[in-house]
Design a protein around this motif. Structure first.
Motif, PDB file in Angstrom:
ATOM      1  N   ARG A 271       0.799  -1.171  -0.090  1.00  0.00           N
ATOM      2  CA  ARG A 271       0.014  -0.026  -0.032  1.00  0.00           C
ATOM      3  C   ARG A 271       1.049   1.254  -0.025  1.00  0.00           C
ATOM      4  O   ARG A 271       2.038   1.151   0.033  1.00  0.00           O
ATOM      5  CB  ARG A 271      -0.934  -0.033   1.095  1.00  0.00           C
ATOM      6  N   ASP A 272       0.341   2.499  -0.348  1.00  0.00           N
ATOM      7  CA  ASP A 272       1.040   3.695  -0.160  1.00  0.00           C
ATOM      8  C   ASP A 272       1.635   3.890   1.340  1.00  0.00           C
ATOM      9  O   ASP A 272       0.660   3.749   2.062  1.00  0.00           O
ATOM     10  CB  ASP A 272       0.048   4.864  -0.663  1.00  0.00           C
ATOM     11  N   ARG A 273       2.754   4.436   1.190  1.00  0.00           N
ATOM     12  CA  ARG A 273       3.258   4.792   2.523  1.00  0.00           C
ATOM     13  C   ARG A 273       3.667   6.278   2.733  1.00  0.00           C
ATOM     14  O   ARG A 273       4.022   6.914   1.631  1.00  0.00           O
ATOM     15  CB  ARG A 273       4.374   3.610   2.774  1.00  0.00           C
ATOM     16  N   THR A 274       3.935   6.631   3.941  1.00  0.00           N
ATOM     17  CA  THR A 274       4.686   7.862   3.994  1.00  0.00           C
ATOM     18  C   THR A 274       5.891   7.837   3.552  1.00  0.00           C
ATOM     19  O   THR A 274       6.710   6.732   3.639  1.00  0.00           O
ATOM     20  CB  THR A 274       4.479   8.421   5.529  1.00  0.00           C
ATOM     21  N   ASN A 275       6.405   9.222   3.411  1.00  0.00           N
ATOM     22  CA  ASN A 275       8.037   9.247   3.182  1.00  0.00           C
ATOM     23  C   ASN A 275       8.889   8.710   4.440  1.00  0.00           C
ATOM     24  O   ASN A 275       9.716   7.834   4.197  1.00  0.00           O
ATOM     25  CB  ASN A 275       8.621  10.469   2.978  1.00  0.00           C
ATOM     26  N   GLN A 276       8.469   8.893   5.503  1.00  0.00           N
ATOM     27  CA  GLN A 276       9.140   8.337   6.869  1.00  0.00           C
ATOM     28  C   GLN A 276       9.102   6.662   6.661  1.00  0.00           C
ATOM     29  O   GLN A 276      10.237   6.346   7.078  1.00  0.00           O
ATOM     30  CB  GLN A 276       8.428   8.880   7.978  1.00  0.00           C
ATOM     31  N   GLU A 277       7.896   6.337   6.267  1.00  0.00           N
ATOM     32  CA  GLU A 277       8.024   4.675   6.370  1.00  0.00           C
ATOM     33  C   GLU A 277       8.857   4.116   5.059  1.00  0.00           C
ATOM     34  O   GLU A 277       9.491   3.317   5.319  1.00  0.00           O
ATOM     35  CB  GLU A 277       6.470   4.129   5.985  1.00  0.00           C
ATOM     36  N   TYR A 278       8.941   4.963   4.100  1.00  0.00           N
ATOM     37  CA  TYR A 278       9.881   4.614   2.807  1.00  0.00           C
ATOM     38  C   TYR A 278      11.045   4.402   3.346  1.00  0.00           C
ATOM     39  O   TYR A 278      12.024   3.928   3.009  1.00  0.00           O
ATOM     40  CB  TYR A 278       9.379   5.275   1.555  1.00  0.00           C
ATOM     41  N   ARG A 279      11.384   5.608   4.138  1.00  0.00           N
ATOM     42  CA  ARG A 279      12.844   5.972   4.499  1.00  0.00           C
ATOM     43  C   ARG A 279      13.329   4.875   5.335  1.00  0.00           C
ATOM     44  O   ARG A 279      14.311   4.354   5.272  1.00  0.00           O
ATOM     45  CB  ARG A 279      12.932   7.242   5.097  1.00  0.00           C
ATOM     46  N   GLU A 280      12.498   4.429   6.177  1.00  0.00           N
ATOM     47  CA  GLU A 280      12.729   3.405   7.150  1.00  0.00           C
ATOM     48  C   GLU A 280      12.965   2.070   6.562  1.00  0.00           C
ATOM     49  O   GLU A 280      13.791   1.465   6.642  1.00  0.00           O
ATOM     50  CB  GLU A 280      11.548   3.100   8.461  1.00  0.00           C
ATOM     51  N   MET A 281      12.194   1.833   5.512  1.00  0.00           N
ATOM     52  CA  MET A 281      12.215   0.548   4.512  1.00  0.00           C
ATOM     53  C   MET A 281      13.449   0.376   4.012  1.00  0.00           C
ATOM     54  O   MET A 281      14.254  -0.598   4.101  1.00  0.00           O
ATOM     55  CB  MET A 281      11.160   0.345   3.496  1.00  0.00           C
ATOM     56  N   VAL A 282      13.852   1.622   3.420  1.00  0.00           N
ATOM     57  CA  VAL A 282      15.009   1.656   2.635  1.00  0.00           C
ATOM     58  C   VAL A 282      16.209   1.303   3.633  1.00  0.00           C
ATOM     59  O   VAL A 282      17.089   0.796   3.200  1.00  0.00           O
ATOM     60  CB  VAL A 282      15.465   2.959   1.862  1.00  0.00           C
ATOM     61  N   GLY A 283      16.177   2.190   4.700  1.00  0.00           N
ATOM     62  CA  GLY A 283      17.123   1.845   5.848  1.00  0.00           C
ATOM     63  C   GLY A 283      17.473   0.340   6.212  1.00  0.00           C
ATOM     64  O   GLY A 283      18.460  -0.241   6.204  1.00  0.00           O
ATOM     65  N   SER A 284      16.293  -0.389   6.333  1.00  0.00           N
ATOM     66  CA  SER A 284      16.291  -1.611   6.404  1.00  0.00           C
ATOM     67  C   SER A 284      16.973  -2.455   5.605  1.00  0.00           C
ATOM     68  O   SER A 284      17.531  -3.553   5.971  1.00  0.00           O
ATOM     69  CB  SER A 284      14.880  -2.156   6.981  1.00  0.00           C
ATOM     70  N   MET A 285      16.438  -1.986   4.367  1.00  0.00           N
ATOM     71  CA  MET A 285      16.990  -2.652   3.249  1.00  0.00           C
ATOM     72  C   MET A 285      18.753  -2.748   3.073  1.00  0.00           C
ATOM     73  O   MET A 285      19.444  -3.736   2.826  1.00  0.00           O
ATOM     74  CB  MET A 285      16.367  -2.460   1.964  1.00  0.00           C
TER      75      MET A 285
END
Ligand code: ADP
Length: 469
Positions: A271-285
């Protein structure tokens, strides 16, 4: 195949050549001995018979020298008549010749000392070519000095030797044929097990490395060859097993971060996510990518070590400086866990090695000490330059310790006492394997003494380098 045939042919050829040489030397040797013996015998008979001749000679009433053929009717007397006989004055005037000699001559004018004090044996050929052994004897008969010459034909000796040579020449091809037959049988018997080994070895590949070459229990060189081959196969089989294990463990380890990256991505796209959530995901990746990179680096180092393609850049290293660098690098990790890293020991101890690899080896050990020790623990790193021909680095922690059944395995690749805890702490079970390889490459050693609940002490020994003043 060609090489096997060549060995067999070479062996057969050498054997046949040897047999031919032996036969030639033997035939020639015995021929010569036989000939010389017959000649010596003829000389001996001639000397014996010339004595008899002395008793057969007499001057008749007319003053002519005659040979009394019926003298005592002895066999020796008759035998003498079969030889060539010539009696002459010391000046060479012929007094008598026997019937066998006829008009032929037994040599030239007499030499001044011929037949005096000996028999002057010599070999000549008669006018008709007959080879003879000739002996002379000076004698005084009824006041007249005479020279007796007696010769024995050596034709029979020549004939015997000729016959012997012909017989040997006829036998030669037979002997060579027999020798080559025997040699061929012998070499094929000797080479049969070798061919067997080669045939079995050629069928062995990586898929049937468990097969072995049959041994005959004779303990001979061929059996030893088969045993050495089998030992090599055993080592190869073990290496292959380790390699398969390593590949399978490596793939397994690689799968975990890849699965994590994929899962993070899939969840993120649900689903669509906030910028902050995307940032966290990229960080985890990126965290997983970092983990993946470390794993790939470790794997690369291990496989390069195995392949022997790592070149060590050896230089003098002050061990305490290396320990300080390592501790400085890991200090932030220790601080994160409220731990303390303590350094003590000899400042002057020197070793000789590649600083990059030795530092990595030490980092892995100290990193483990921090990783597995609880908050507030103290890890002590001590350098001891006074333990003989080695510099000792002891890393003692206050961690959980390692049970005795695990200590022999902790240096194995991918071995983890508690896989879950190690993985959580970011470990792949490769750190100590790399340390052991790096220290081993410097002719050093790494051992551990530990007991559950009482911490662990890793002891690294490196060759000492004396400082010249
Ligand atoms: P890892 O990356 O899992 O730490 P290592 O090869 O460095 O792999 O270590 C192998 C295993 O040995 C670890 O998983 C851990 O179980 C055990 N181990 C290593 N060092 C220590 C230590 N200082 N205290 C307790 N256990 C240790």
């Amino acid at each position: 195949m060609a090489r096997r045939a060549k060995v067999g042919t070479t062996l057969t050829r050498s054997y046949v050549l040897l047999a031919a040489c032996i036969m030639l030397f033997f035939t020639a040797g015995t021929g010569v001995v036989l000939f010389l013996q017959m000649r010596a015998q003829a000389e001996h008979f001639a000397i014996e018979d010339i004595e008899t001749v002395e008793g057969l000679l007499a001057f008749d009433a007319k003053g002519d020298l005659v040979v009394r053929e019926n003298y005592h009717n002895h066999i020796e007397s008759k035998r003498v008549l079969d030889h060539y006989l010539e009696v002459l004055t010391p000046l060479g005037t012929i007094l008598a010749r026997n019937e066998r000699l006829g008009t032929a001559e037994l040599g030239e004018r007499p030499a001044p000392d011929e037949g005096v004090g000996g028999y002057s044996p010599r070999r000549i050929r008669l006018a008709d070519g007959t080879p003879v052994v000739l002996v002379s004897r000076f004698h005084v008969l009824d006041g007249h000095p005479i020279l007796i010459r007696l010769a024995l034909s050596e034709e029979s000796a020549h004939r015997v030797v000729e016959f012997y040579a012909i017989a040997a020449a006829l036998m030669f091809p037979l002997v060579i044929a027999a020798a080559s037959l025997i040699a061929r049988r012998m070499t094929s018997r000797i080479l049969a097990p070798v061919q067997n080994i080669a045939a079995r070895a050629s069928q062995i590949s990586s898929s049937n490395l468990n097969e072995r070459i049959p041994t005959y229990g004779t303990g001979d060189e061929i059996d030893q060859l088969a045993e050495i081959f089998n030992e090599t196969l055993t080592r190869l089989e073990e290496s292959f097993r380790q390699l398969r294990q390593f590949t399978s463990d490596a793939s397994h380890e690689l799968r975990t971060p890849l699965a994590a990256i994929r899962a993070i991505g899939e969840v993120g796209l649900e689903r669509d996510r906030t910028n902050q959530e995307y940032r966290e995901m990229v960080g985890s990746m990126l965290e997983e990518v970092g983990r993946l990179t470390r794993l790939v680096n470790d794997l690369l180092m291990i496989s390069r070590g195995d392949a022997g393609s790592i070149r060590l850049n050896l230089t003098s290293i002050r061990v305490m400086d290396m320990v300080r660098d390592t501790v400085a690098l890991l200090e932030p990790l220790a601080e994160e866990k409220d731990q303390i890293l303590e350094i003590s020991g000899d400042r002057d101890a020197m070793t000789h090695g590649d600083p990059i690899f030795l530092r990595q080896a030490l980092i892995n050990v100290v990193d483990n000490a921090i990783k597995y020790s609880p908050a507030g623990a103290i890890t002590r790193v001590r350098v001891n330059g006074n333990s003989g021909s080695a510099v000792e680095i002891c890393v003692t922690d206050e961690g959980p310790g390692i049970a005795a059944e695990h200590t022999p395995h902790i240096f194995d690749r991918f071995y983890r006492v508690d896989a879950g805890r190690s993985r959580d702490a970011g470990g792949f079970g490769l750190g100590l394997a790399i340390s052991q390889w790096a220290i081993g490459a410097h002719q050093g050693s790494i051992t551990v003494s530990s007991a559950p609940g009482r911490g662990s002490t890793f002891r690294i020994l490196l060759p000492v380098e004396e400082i010249s003043d």
